[in-house]
Motif scaffolding. Structure first.
Motif, PDB file in Angstrom:
ATOM      1  N   ALA A 196     -40.331 -36.884  27.176  1.00  0.00           N
ATOM      2  CA  ALA A 196     -40.661 -37.192  28.735  1.00  0.00           C
ATOM      3  C   ALA A 196     -41.283 -35.695  29.333  1.00  0.00           C
ATOM      4  O   ALA A 196     -42.178 -35.678  30.078  1.00  0.00           O
ATOM      5  CB  ALA A 196     -39.712 -37.480  29.588  1.00  0.00           C
ATOM      6  N   SER A 197     -40.538 -34.604  28.733  1.00  0.00           N
ATOM      7  CA  SER A 197     -40.867 -33.226  29.357  1.00  0.00           C
ATOM      8  C   SER A 197     -42.295 -32.862  28.916  1.00  0.00           C
ATOM      9  O   SER A 197     -43.104 -32.268  29.524  1.00  0.00           O
ATOM     10  CB  SER A 197     -39.991 -32.193  28.826  1.00  0.00           C
ATOM     11  OG  SER A 197     -38.515 -32.598  29.278  1.00  0.00           O
ATOM     12  N   LEU A 198     -42.445 -33.268  27.515  1.00  0.00           N
ATOM     13  CA  LEU A 198     -43.914 -32.865  27.030  1.00  0.00           C
ATOM     14  C   LEU A 198     -44.999 -33.763  27.899  1.00  0.00           C
ATOM     15  O   LEU A 198     -45.766 -33.103  28.375  1.00  0.00           O
ATOM     16  CB  LEU A 198     -44.040 -33.259  25.456  1.00  0.00           C
ATOM     17  CG  LEU A 198     -45.426 -33.318  24.948  1.00  0.00           C
ATOM     18  CD1 LEU A 198     -45.907 -31.854  24.961  1.00  0.00           C
ATOM     19  CD2 LEU A 198     -45.191 -33.626  23.561  1.00  0.00           C
ATOM     20  N   VAL A 199     -44.686 -35.172  28.006  1.00  0.00           N
ATOM     21  CA  VAL A 199     -45.713 -35.805  28.713  1.00  0.00           C
ATOM     22  C   VAL A 199     -45.965 -35.337  30.432  1.00  0.00           C
ATOM     23  O   VAL A 199     -46.947 -35.277  30.828  1.00  0.00           O
ATOM     24  CB  VAL A 199     -45.133 -37.380  29.063  1.00  0.00           C
ATOM     25  CG1 VAL A 199     -46.111 -38.032  30.007  1.00  0.00           C
ATOM     26  CG2 VAL A 199     -45.226 -37.916  27.578  1.00  0.00           C
ATOM     27  N   LEU A 200     -44.802 -34.974  31.051  1.00  0.00           N
ATOM     28  CA  LEU A 200     -44.974 -34.286  32.357  1.00  0.00           C
ATOM     29  C   LEU A 200     -45.746 -32.968  32.157  1.00  0.00           C
ATOM     30  O   LEU A 200     -46.583 -32.619  33.036  1.00  0.00           O
ATOM     31  CB  LEU A 200     -43.641 -34.062  33.102  1.00  0.00           C
ATOM     32  CG  LEU A 200     -42.892 -35.460  33.447  1.00  0.00           C
ATOM     33  CD1 LEU A 200     -41.590 -35.064  33.973  1.00  0.00           C
ATOM     34  CD2 LEU A 200     -43.709 -36.044  34.481  1.00  0.00           C
ATOM     35  N   ALA A 201     -45.619 -32.101  31.219  1.00  0.00           N
ATOM     36  CA  ALA A 201     -46.098 -30.809  30.979  1.00  0.00           C
ATOM     37  C   ALA A 201     -47.762 -31.287  30.964  1.00  0.00           C
ATOM     38  O   ALA A 201     -48.602 -30.559  31.446  1.00  0.00           O
ATOM     39  CB  ALA A 201     -45.821 -30.054  29.936  1.00  0.00           C
ATOM     40  N   VAL A 202     -47.874 -32.219  30.027  1.00  0.00           N
ATOM     41  CA  VAL A 202     -49.520 -32.573  29.982  1.00  0.00           C
ATOM     42  C   VAL A 202     -49.994 -33.060  30.978  1.00  0.00           C
ATOM     43  O   VAL A 202     -51.371 -32.570  31.439  1.00  0.00           O
ATOM     44  CB  VAL A 202     -49.500 -33.381  28.617  1.00  0.00           C
ATOM     45  CG1 VAL A 202     -50.994 -33.914  28.482  1.00  0.00           C
ATOM     46  CG2 VAL A 202     -49.237 -32.589  27.192  1.00  0.00           C
ATOM     47  N   VAL A 203     -49.300 -33.813  31.770  1.00  0.00           N
ATOM     48  CA  VAL A 203     -49.899 -34.384  33.119  1.00  0.00           C
ATOM     49  C   VAL A 203     -50.267 -33.422  33.901  1.00  0.00           C
ATOM     50  O   VAL A 203     -51.346 -33.310  34.680  1.00  0.00           O
ATOM     51  CB  VAL A 203     -49.352 -35.638  33.354  1.00  0.00           C
ATOM     52  CG1 VAL A 203     -49.681 -36.121  34.850  1.00  0.00           C
ATOM     53  CG2 VAL A 203     -49.221 -36.749  32.461  1.00  0.00           C
ATOM     54  N   PHE A 204     -49.305 -32.506  34.254  1.00  0.00           N
ATOM     55  CA  PHE A 204     -49.334 -31.567  35.485  1.00  0.00           C
ATOM     56  C   PHE A 204     -49.811 -30.267  35.244  1.00  0.00           C
ATOM     57  O   PHE A 204     -50.295 -29.599  36.020  1.00  0.00           O
ATOM     58  CB  PHE A 204     -47.810 -31.569  36.264  1.00  0.00           C
ATOM     59  CG  PHE A 204     -47.487 -32.936  36.708  1.00  0.00           C
ATOM     60  CD1 PHE A 204     -48.408 -33.451  37.899  1.00  0.00           C
ATOM     61  CD2 PHE A 204     -46.416 -33.556  36.339  1.00  0.00           C
ATOM     62  CE1 PHE A 204     -47.753 -34.498  38.477  1.00  0.00           C
ATOM     63  CE2 PHE A 204     -46.185 -34.789  36.815  1.00  0.00           C
ATOM     64  CZ  PHE A 204     -46.741 -35.251  38.284  1.00  0.00           C
ATOM     65  N   LEU A 205     -49.796 -29.801  34.035  1.00  0.00           N
ATOM     66  CA  LEU A 205     -50.076 -28.351  33.532  1.00  0.00           C
ATOM     67  C   LEU A 205     -51.379 -28.438  32.681  1.00  0.00           C
ATOM     68  O   LEU A 205     -52.142 -27.547  32.804  1.00  0.00           O
ATOM     69  CB  LEU A 205     -49.124 -27.832  32.723  1.00  0.00           C
ATOM     70  CG  LEU A 205     -47.782 -27.595  33.618  1.00  0.00           C
ATOM     71  CD1 LEU A 205     -46.612 -27.075  32.802  1.00  0.00           C
ATOM     72  CD2 LEU A 205     -48.064 -26.828  34.649  1.00  0.00           C
ATOM     73  N   VAL A 206     -51.699 -29.360  31.804  1.00  0.00           N
ATOM     74  CA  VAL A 206     -52.764 -29.455  31.112  1.00  0.00           C
ATOM     75  C   VAL A 206     -53.838 -29.956  31.522  1.00  0.00           C
ATOM     76  O   VAL A 206     -54.992 -29.437  31.433  1.00  0.00           O
ATOM     77  CB  VAL A 206     -52.439 -29.847  29.635  1.00  0.00           C
ATOM     78  CG1 VAL A 206     -53.716 -29.822  28.564  1.00  0.00           C
ATOM     79  CG2 VAL A 206     -51.325 -28.835  29.028  1.00  0.00           C
ATOM     80  N   LEU A 207     -53.918 -31.432  31.792  1.00  0.00           N
ATOM     81  CA  LEU A 207     -54.878 -32.211  32.361  1.00  0.00           C
ATOM     82  C   LEU A 207     -55.761 -31.536  33.537  1.00  0.00           C
ATOM     83  O   LEU A 207     -56.858 -31.749  33.538  1.00  0.00           O
ATOM     84  CB  LEU A 207     -54.433 -33.653  32.540  1.00  0.00           C
ATOM     85  CG  LEU A 207     -54.188 -34.441  31.225  1.00  0.00           C
ATOM     86  CD1 LEU A 207     -53.533 -35.726  31.548  1.00  0.00           C
ATOM     87  CD2 LEU A 207     -55.129 -34.422  30.290  1.00  0.00           C
ATOM     88  N   PRO A 208     -55.020 -31.142  34.627  1.00  0.00           N
ATOM     89  CA  PRO A 208     -55.603 -30.435  35.714  1.00  0.00           C
ATOM     90  C   PRO A 208     -56.862 -29.627  35.373  1.00  0.00           C
ATOM     91  O   PRO A 208     -57.808 -29.473  36.079  1.00  0.00           O
ATOM     92  CB  PRO A 208     -54.659 -29.940  36.422  1.00  0.00           C
ATOM     93  CG  PRO A 208     -53.328 -30.543  36.255  1.00  0.00           C
ATOM     94  CD  PRO A 208     -53.291 -31.015  34.852  1.00  0.00           C
TER      95      PRO A 208
END
Length: 194
Positions: free
Chosen positions: A24-36
């Motif tokens: 879940a931490s990985l998903v949040l990091a990807v959504v909020f830190l990588v995808l933008p």
């Protein structure tokens, strides 16, 4: 909620909920830190530039997905009658021993995501680390942190801090220290006079 009790001398590991928490931490990091920043690059850049950013990012995400279960399996904690031992690491393995007589504080930390997965982190601080913001060891994925905190503090109370083990009879009196300093001063002054 039922917890497996922690027994002295036996190995214990983080709760099984620790692994989904890391995902879940990985998903949040990807959504909020990588995808933008990655999505605009892919949409605005042409061909090779978009590929040059997307491929390494995707490789890093796949690597972390591969790494999480192996990391969770590598974590081992143990309470003995004299110390806490821990071990973790997939490629770079770390081990540590913290004697109870060095422990100054045991804190419980739980963020919102940890609360969602129903576990906490127990942070153990020692005299050498107490001036720093970090703990000497962090026991992650603890389902019953209050019980663990109490067990550790019971051992700490029984063993007492290492700084007072010798007792007051081993501490020199203030007069003896002053006399020693005077002798050193006389010795230094006699050498200056030569």
């Amino acid at each position: 909620m039922s917890f497996t009790p922690i027994r002295i001398g036996e190995v214990f590991r983080p709760t099984p909920a620790f692994r989904p928490y890391l995902y879940a931490s990985l998903v949040l990091a990807v959504v909020f830190l990588v995808l933008p920043w990655l999505v605009p690059i892919i949409l605005l850049a042409w061909g090779i530039v978009a590929f040059a950013f997307a491929l390494p990012t995707l490789a890093a995400i796949v690597f972390v997905i591969y790494w999480i279960p192996r990391y969770c399996e590598s974590i081992v904690y143990r309470l003995t009658v004299t110390e806490i031992t821990w071990q973790r690491g997939v490629w770079f393995q770390q081990t540590g021993i913290v004697p109870y007589n060095r422990i100054t504080n045991v804190d419980i930390a739980q963020g919102p995501l940890m609360r969602l997965f129903a576990f906490s982190a127990v942070r153990v601080q020692t005299a050498g680390y107490s001036a720093q913001a970090q703990a000497e060891i962090v026991l992650n994925g603890i389902a019953d942190p209050k019980d663990l905190q109490e067990r550790i503090m019971d051992f700490v109370r029984r063993t007492g801090p290492v700084a007072v083990e010798g007792g007051p009879e081993e501490v020199p009196a203030a007069g003896a220290i002053v006399e020693e300093l005077r002798a050193i001063r006389r010795l230094l002054e006699s050498r200056e006079g030569r």
